[in-house]
Design a protein around this motif. Structure first.
Motif, short mmCIF file in Angstrom:
data_model
loop_
_atom_site.label_atom_id
_atom_site.label_comp_id
_atom_site.label_asym_id
_atom_site.label_seq_id
_atom_site.Cartn_x
_atom_site.Cartn_y
_atom_site.Cartn_z
N MET A 243 0.82 -1.20 0.00
CA MET A 243 0.00 0.00 0.00
C MET A 243 0.87 1.26 0.00
O MET A 243 0.64 2.19 -0.77
N ASN A 244 1.87 1.27 0.86
CA ASN A 244 2.74 2.44 0.97
C ASN A 244 3.70 2.57 -0.20
O ASN A 244 4.27 3.64 -0.41
N ASN A 245 3.86 1.49 -0.97
CA ASN A 245 4.72 1.53 -2.14
C ASN A 245 3.93 1.86 -3.41
O ASN A 245 4.47 1.78 -4.51
N GLY A 246 2.66 2.19 -3.24
CA GLY A 246 1.83 2.58 -4.39
C GLY A 246 1.17 1.42 -5.12
O GLY A 246 0.48 1.63 -6.11
N GLN A 247 1.35 0.20 -4.63
CA GLN A 247 0.77 -0.98 -5.28
C GLN A 247 -0.58 -1.29 -4.63
O GLN A 247 -0.76 -2.32 -3.96
N LYS A 248 -1.52 -0.41 -4.81
CA LYS A 248 -2.77 -0.46 -4.06
C LYS A 248 -3.67 -1.63 -4.45
O LYS A 248 -4.40 -2.16 -3.61
N VAL A 249 -3.64 -2.03 -5.70
CA VAL A 249 -4.48 -3.16 -6.14
C VAL A 249 -4.01 -4.44 -5.44
O VAL A 249 -4.83 -5.21 -4.91
N LYS A 250 -2.71 -4.66 -5.43
CA LYS A 250 -2.17 -5.84 -4.76
C LYS A 250 -2.42 -5.77 -3.26
O LYS A 250 -2.72 -6.79 -2.62
N ALA A 251 -2.29 -4.58 -2.69
CA ALA A 251 -2.51 -4.41 -1.26
C ALA A 251 -3.95 -4.73 -0.89
O ALA A 251 -4.21 -5.45 0.08
N ARG A 252 -4.89 -4.20 -1.67
CA ARG A 252 -6.31 -4.47 -1.39
C ARG A 252 -6.62 -5.96 -1.48
O ARG A 252 -7.35 -6.51 -0.64
N LYS A 253 -6.07 -6.62 -2.48
CA LYS A 253 -6.29 -8.06 -2.67
C LYS A 253 -5.79 -8.84 -1.45
O LYS A 253 -6.48 -9.72 -0.93
N LEU A 254 -4.59 -8.48 -0.97
CA LEU A 254 -4.01 -9.20 0.15
C LEU A 254 -4.74 -8.89 1.45
O LEU A 254 -5.00 -9.79 2.26
N PHE A 255 -5.09 -7.63 1.67
CA PHE A 255 -5.86 -7.28 2.87
C PHE A 255 -7.19 -8.04 2.89
O PHE A 255 -7.63 -8.51 3.94
N THR A 256 -7.82 -8.16 1.72
CA THR A 256 -9.10 -8.87 1.64
C THR A 256 -8.93 -10.34 1.95
O THR A 256 -9.76 -10.95 2.64
N GLU A 257 -7.86 -10.94 1.47
CA GLU A 257 -7.57 -12.35 1.77
C GLU A 257 -7.38 -12.56 3.27
O GLU A 257 -7.86 -13.54 3.85
N ILE A 258 -6.65 -11.63 3.90
CA ILE A 258 -6.43 -11.72 5.35
C ILE A 258 -7.76 -11.60 6.09
O ILE A 258 -8.03 -12.35 7.04
N LYS A 259 -8.59 -10.67 5.66
CA LYS A 259 -9.89 -10.45 6.28
C LYS A 259 -10.75 -11.70 6.23
O LYS A 259 -11.50 -12.01 7.17
N ASN A 260 -10.63 -12.44 5.14
CA ASN A 260 -11.47 -13.62 4.95
C ASN A 260 -10.99 -14.85 5.71
O ASN A 260 -11.75 -15.81 5.87
N LYS A 261 -9.76 -14.82 6.21
CA LYS A 261 -9.26 -16.03 6.87
C LYS A 261 -8.82 -15.83 8.32
O LYS A 261 -8.53 -16.81 9.01
N SER A 262 -8.78 -14.59 8.80
CA SER A 262 -8.33 -14.35 10.17
C SER A 262 -9.52 -14.17 11.12
O SER A 262 -10.55 -13.62 10.74
N ASN A 263 -9.33 -14.64 12.35
CA ASN A 263 -10.32 -14.44 13.41
C ASN A 263 -9.81 -13.48 14.49
O ASN A 263 -10.50 -13.27 15.49
N ASP A 264 -8.62 -12.93 14.28
CA ASP A 264 -8.02 -12.03 15.26
C ASP A 264 -8.70 -10.66 15.16
O ASP A 264 -8.59 -9.97 14.15
N GLU A 265 -9.40 -10.26 16.23
CA GLU A 265 -10.17 -9.03 16.18
C GLU A 265 -9.30 -7.79 15.97
O GLU A 265 -9.67 -6.88 15.24
#
Length: 278
Positions: A243-265
């Motif tokens: 995200m901070n390196n300007g690769q926002k599409v990749k960042a969003r994809k990875l954040f979404t993957e984390i959101k879908n598999k993590s239970n850590d509040e």
């Protein structure tokens, strides 16, 4: 398990605040050099002494939050039993119980003190002080806990120079000191000996984020995840680096993957916050 060891300093939002308060340093692995705006002098014995304090002083410092009355009574009972114990074996038992009580209360400095009183294992004691150091919000307390950590983990390294886990923790106490270059050099030594070391790569990645070297951070976390794909904290910081390196599409994809598999509040709260920014 390595994941359980490193999670002590990588819990979502809390770690961001900790590491973004570290000295600004630049890690250049290719040239094996470390640049800093103004090179800080190495700690001498006198400055170490000033930063140090007795474990009793560390333990007695105030904490936020009130201890429930029932638990407070247990602490008083265990302390009295510890002080009145007639032999070392019984003293160690009561000290160990106090360490558990304080750890459950997240009063990690007090827990470390009683680990020190109940154990003879230098690495176990050093790790307890390192855990307390990792979560210390007060700068002065963190310095004193770092000194206690170094006291024991240096003994471990003296007896076993190949103990990279102890070396990495020791390095991190220097990274957040007035002599960060010593700590970073130690981390680079570890990855030179063990290129895929999960803990060393993680910490170097965090330090690259802290110093604004997002491309280097991406490189660190991608290498880590290649060999340790289940490290969700590394995924989080890789996404943050992208995200901070300007690769926002990749960042969003990875954040979404984390959101879908993590239970850590806490982790999910941080992920949601960054997704809202993208």
């Amino acid at each position: 398990m390595l994941k359980s060891r490193i999670i002590l300093i990588v819990i979502a939002i809390a770690l961001i605040a900790v590491f973004f308060s570290l000295p600004k340093v630049v890690v250049d692995n290719e040239n094996e050099s470390i640049d800093k705006g103004s090179e800080a002098p190495a700690l001498d014995s006198s400055s170490e002494q000033q930063a140090s304090t007795s474990a009793d002083e560390i333990m007695s410092e105030s904490h936020s939050g009130k201890i429930p009355e029932e638990i407070r009574q247990d602490i008083v009972r265990l302390r009295n039993s510890y002080e009145l114990a007639k032999n070392q074996e019984n003293s160690a038992i009561f000290a160990d119980s106090l360490a558990s009580v304080y750890r459950n209360l997240n009063r990690l400095d007090s827990a470390a003190k009683y680990v020190e009183l109940s154990k003879e294992d230098n690495e176990l004691i050093g790790n307890a002080y390192y855990e307390a150091f990792s979560f210390a919000a007060d700068v002065d307390k963190a310095k004193r806990l770092a000194v206690k950590t170094r006291e024991y983990l240096q003994k471990v390294l003296n007896g076993d120079p190949a103990n990279n886990s102890a070396k990495i923790k020791l390095a991190m106490t220097y990274v957040s000191s007035d002599n960060p270059m010593q700590g970073i050099s130690m981390l680079l030594e570890v990855v030179e000996e063990d290129p895929n070391n999960e803990e060393a790569l993680f910490n170097l990645g965090i330090l690259s984020i802290q110093s604004g070297q997002y491309s280097k951070a991406i490189e660190r976390f991608e290498k880590l995840l290649l060999h340790h794909p289940d490290n969700i904290q590394a995924e989080f910081y890789l996404a943050l680096s992208l995200m901070n390196n300007g690769q926002k599409v990749k960042a969003r994809k990875l954040f979404t993957e984390i959101k879908n598999k993590s239970n850590d509040e806490q982790l999910l709260a941080a992920v949601e916050s960054y997704l809202n920014e993208l």
